[in-house]
Each structure stands twice: as C-alpha cells, then as structure tokens.
Design an enzyme around this catalytic site. Structure first.
Site, short mmCIF file in Angstrom:
data_model
loop_
_atom_site.label_atom_id
_atom_site.label_comp_id
_atom_site.label_asym_id
_atom_site.label_seq_id
_atom_site.Cartn_x
_atom_site.Cartn_y
_atom_site.Cartn_z
N GLU A 15 35.26 17.66 -0.64
CA GLU A 15 34.24 17.17 0.34
C GLU A 15 33.49 18.47 0.76
OE1 GLU A 15 35.14 16.30 5.26
OE2 GLU A 15 36.23 17.79 4.26
N ARG A 60 38.76 23.52 7.35
CA ARG A 60 37.46 22.81 7.87
C ARG A 60 36.39 24.10 8.24
NH1 ARG A 60 40.91 18.73 8.48
NH2 ARG A 60 39.84 16.62 8.39
N GLU A 119 30.68 10.84 5.78
CA GLU A 119 31.29 10.64 7.19
C GLU A 119 30.21 11.01 8.25
OE1 GLU A 119 34.48 13.23 7.32
OE2 GLU A 119 35.52 12.27 6.06
N ARG A 173 31.04 19.94 3.23
CA ARG A 173 31.10 19.62 4.57
C ARG A 173 29.46 20.09 5.18
NH1 ARG A 173 35.31 18.84 7.20
NH2 ARG A 173 34.78 20.21 8.99
N GLU A 221 33.70 11.66 18.85
CA GLU A 221 33.84 13.08 17.87
C GLU A 221 33.98 14.02 19.18
OE1 GLU A 221 34.00 14.82 15.86
OE2 GLU A 221 34.57 13.62 14.11
N ASP A 254 0.84 -1.18 -0.11
CA ASP A 254 0.02 -0.14 -0.05
C ASP A 254 0.86 0.99 0.04
OD1 ASP A 254 -1.74 2.06 0.50
OD2 ASP A 254 -2.35 1.34 2.43
N GLU A 304 28.09 11.29 11.38
CA GLU A 304 28.17 11.34 12.85
C GLU A 304 27.04 11.04 13.68
OE1 GLU A 304 31.76 14.82 12.52
OE2 GLU A 304 29.93 15.34 13.19
N GLU A 332 31.78 8.74 15.41
CA GLU A 332 32.03 8.55 13.99
C GLU A 332 32.43 7.39 13.54
OE1 GLU A 332 34.42 10.75 10.42
OE2 GLU A 332 33.49 11.85 11.85
N HIS A 382 29.73 15.18 6.50
CA HIS A 382 30.59 15.60 5.34
C HIS A 382 30.87 14.60 4.12
CE1 HIS A 382 32.74 17.12 9.35
NE2 HIS A 382 31.69 18.02 8.93
#
Length: 470
Positions: free
Chosen positions: A358, A339, A130, A360, A212, A51, A132, A220, A269
C-alpha cells in the site's frame, strides 16, 4: 461487452441520450452528449469528432481536430439524469494518423499494462485506491486583485459547538476524532449508503464505507480492487457519483486533499499487486510474507517516490496534507501494519492472494490513470533492477529522535519540489513509450505555469495576520 450488446443495453433501459466521457490532462471528467440514434456499431470504429484545443494541456489550435473512440466495455446508465442516458468512456485518437493520443491519460494507462505484459514479469496489475473526501454543507471562496478568502462549513464541524442553529443539537465531532463514530455524530450515513448503492448500480464493487478521522464531513468509501485501467475508469465514476449524490442532498463533496487546517486531510492510499497466469506474485517467505519480486517492487517505488508524487499528489494543496502530525506518510520507508510509513504491507489475511503493498502518499486530487501508471512503472523498474527497499521501520516513525528521523528520506514538501524531482528522475517512466518525453514536459510546464507560479504571485490571507502591522 460488445458494441451490439451496448446497443441492446440502451434499448433495454429506454436510453434517449448517449453521453461520451473522457479525462482531461489534469484529471477532470469531460463529456458531450448525442441523441441515442447516433449510437451504432460503426461509431465504435469511426468515433466522434471534437475540438482538442479546448481541453486543458492538449492540442494547439492548428491541430485541434480529435476523435472520441467509445469503449464498449465501459457502458453504464447515468444514475442522475432525468432522461435515460447511456454513458461510454472514450479513448482519444488522432484523426490524421489513426494513433492513440499520447496525452490521453487513459491511453497512458493502457500502455503501462502493455509494457508490463511485454516484460514477461506479470500480465495483470491490480489497484485498490482508498479515496477519501469531504462533504460540506456550505462552501464559498473567491480570489481577485483586492481580496481572497475561503469558507467551508459542516453541521458536524467542531467549530460549530457554539453556533446558534435553532436548535444546536450538539454531537459535533472533535478534531481528529471522526473515525467510525455512530450517528447522530456521523450525520452522513444515509448519504454514503445512497452513494454506495449508486456505485453498485454503475458496476463498481464496493467493500465498505465509513466516516473518516477529520471533523466536518470527512468520509471514505472503499472499492474492491480491479485491474489498473478498469480501476481508472471506476475512480472517475466514483468521484462523479459522490459529487452528484451530495449535490442532490443540498451538499457539496470535494476531493481537495486539505480543505480544513489543523485536522487530517484526505488521502488516496493505493494498494497494488502483480499477477501472472492467474497467480499472485507478491507472496513469499521474505519480510512480511513478501516475495523477492514484491520487495524489489517496493524498492522501486521508494527510489522514485519523490518523482511519482508529481502524479500521485499533483496539487499545491496536496503538500499541505503531506506534513508530520496528521497521519500523513511523509517518511519514505516500508513497514508491515505501520501507517506512519509511506509503504505499508497489510497483514489482515494470510492468503497469498491478499499479498500487496500500500503506497500511502497519494491523494484523491490525482488523475487516477496517470497516478496508477507512474506507480506501476516505478515498481517495474525496481523489479527489473532488483532495487533493495532497505530495512523496514517497524516503529512509530513520528516518535523517532530528530537525528534518526533526519536520516529517513522524505516526500517532497511542495508541488514544485515534486516537479523538480520528476524533471530529474523520469527515465523509468519513458520505458515502453508509456509516458513520452512530451507528456512529462507538458505536465511539468502546465503545473508550473497554472498552479505553482499562479499561487506564488498572490498574497495569502494569512500573510495579513502575520505582516499587516509591520
């Protein structure tokens, strides 16, 4: 793996139950189970009825009949069931037209790869999220007409230094100091190791695991990169395994981005690279060793980032993480090793195969199939239109003077802002019929009605601290 091989796998492991899995629109794994006798080679062609009107964001009740189409190459044994259970991830199909369902997130991911290949730019998109998460010892919450509250607790939490624990053994993690401590401060080492071993058994390649930054159980576990659709499957297995291992230890795992105020939230990330004929396309002699293709891909991501956030950061809670001061990448700029930028170019390895960007901004509340697909479509638009990513910002962006910082584009401040950005900027998603207009409209409408407006209507507990004595 072929259907015949799946049946052999079931017999080899003594499977007695067949469990079929699929992802609903917001991103929660759904399942239905059958006696293993229902597993035949024909079922991979004929599917299983269900359904579709009972699934969030899907069919109207007058069009409810849908088909689950098991995918043989996704088979794995469930590591948690008392009775041996074979799991298969499914695509969703319309039984009348025989076509793949446009609102099925896995189908959207498949179409994004088909579109990538049709462009001739590349044939493979590798993703490496990645994700977390937090592991709590206790969680309680409620919201009704006359009260609202939440309470989370962890034996690691800095707030428990003075708690009477019969006995309290200390070694609590200070706020923002949870990254990489050994036990006894890191109380979750053995649990994470068990999670990793279960993941490996389920076919997930794991690179590492660690505590982390945040106090109170933030962790992580890193998966090795995989092709986009396959990584969407693995992310769902990843979440399933983490939650169930935690539950077996009397704990609760959550991928909610910001369950603790005034400490780091959980991100996802996401690393991405494009390959063609077995060769990486992102290595070159440009900035940070990137190719022109890679730089244009980053340009597309930065241009469309505010709209992409509607899929990569799809909860109202997501934007309590995307604030300055907690390592959150709110600045839409690129930089190597940095970062504080929303797009980072890792420089761990000089190998051309390691070249990637990457993004982030994403967090683990995201529906992986949709998040990765939206990110890929933005990157492709950048390549096709040769979008300049702008000058890199190789500084700590958080330390810039206010005037300079004001000139850097920012991520949305709320889910509503992200949905508005998506409303205004989604033509790039419609290419190749990857995201249909119906999917975009339904996503916006669902999120506005069920999340944004639902939250607006309710008093917040902190409002009583601010306003009750007015």
């Amino acid at each position: 793996m072929t259907p015949k091989e799946v049946i052999a796998l079931a017999k080899e492991n003594g499977a007695k139950i067949l469990d079929l899995r699929f992802l609903d629109f917001p991103g929660i794994w759904q399942h239905t189970s059958y006696p293993i006798s229902e597993l035949t080679e024909d079922c991979f062609k004929e599917g299983f009825g269900f359904d579709g009107s009972s699934i969030r964001g899907w069919q109207a009740i007058n069009e409810s009949d849908m088909l689950l189409m098991p995918q043989a190459d996704t088979a794995f044994m469930d590591p948690f069931r008392a009775v041996p259970t074979l799991c298969l991830i499914c695509n969703i199909q319309d039984p009348v037209t025989g076509s793949d369902y446009t609102r099925d997130p896995r189908n959207i991911a498949k179409k994004s790869i088909a579109y990538l290949q049709s462009t001739g730019i590349a044939d493979t998109c590798f993703c490496g999220p990645e994700a977390e998460f937090f592991v709590f010892d206790d969680v309680r919450y409620d919201s009704n007409e006359h009260e609202a509250f939440y309470h989370v607790d962890s034996i690691e939490g800095a707030w428990n230094t003075g708690t009477y624990e019969e006995p309290n053994l200390g070694h609590k993690l200070r706020y923002k100091e949870g990254y990489f401590p050994c036990s006894p401060s890191d109380t979750l080492m053995d649990i994470r190791t068990e999670m990793v071993l279960r993941m490996i058994e389920a076919g997930i390649d794991v690179e590492c695991h660690h505590h982390e930054v945040s106090t109170g159980g933030q962790c992580e576990i890193d998966m090795r990169f995989s092709p986009l659709v396959e990584m969407g499957d693995k992310l769902m297995k990843y979440k399933y395994i983490i939650k169930n291992v935690a539950a077996q230890h009397g704990k609760s795992a959550t991928f909610m981005p910001k369950p603790i105020w005034n400490d780091n939230g959980s991100g996802m990330h996401t690393h991405m690279s494009l390959w063609k004929d077995g060769q990486p396309l992102f290595a070159g002699d440009g900035y940070a060793g990137l190719s022109e293709t890679a730089l244009h891909a980053i340009g597309g991501v930065l241009k469309h980032a505010r709209a992409v956030c509607a899929f990569t950061n799809p909860s109202t809670n997501s934007y309590k993480r995307l604030v300055p001061g907690f390592e959150a990448p709110v600045n839409l700029a690129m930089s190597q090793r940095n970062r504080s930028a929303s797009v980072r170019i890792p420089v761990y390895s000089p190998s051309p195969k390691a070249k990637r960007f990457e993004f982030r901004c994403p967090d683990p509340s995201a529906n992986g199939y949709l998040a990765f697909s939206a990110l890929l479509m933005a990157a492709l638009d950048g390549i096709q239109n040769k979008i300049d990513p702008g000058k890199p910002l190789d500084v700590n962006i958080y330390d810039l003077d206010p005037e300079t910082a004001a000139g850097i584009p920012k991520t949305p401040g709320t889910l509503e802002e992200a949905l508005t950005a998506l409303q205004d900027d989604h033509a790039f998603l419609l290419k190749g019929d990857v995201f249909t207009q119906d999917v975009v409209d339904t996503w916006i409408d669902y999120k506005m009605e069920n999340e944004v407006n639902a939250l607006k209507l309710r008093p917040h507990p902190y409002e009583f601290s601010m306003y009750y004595d007015i």
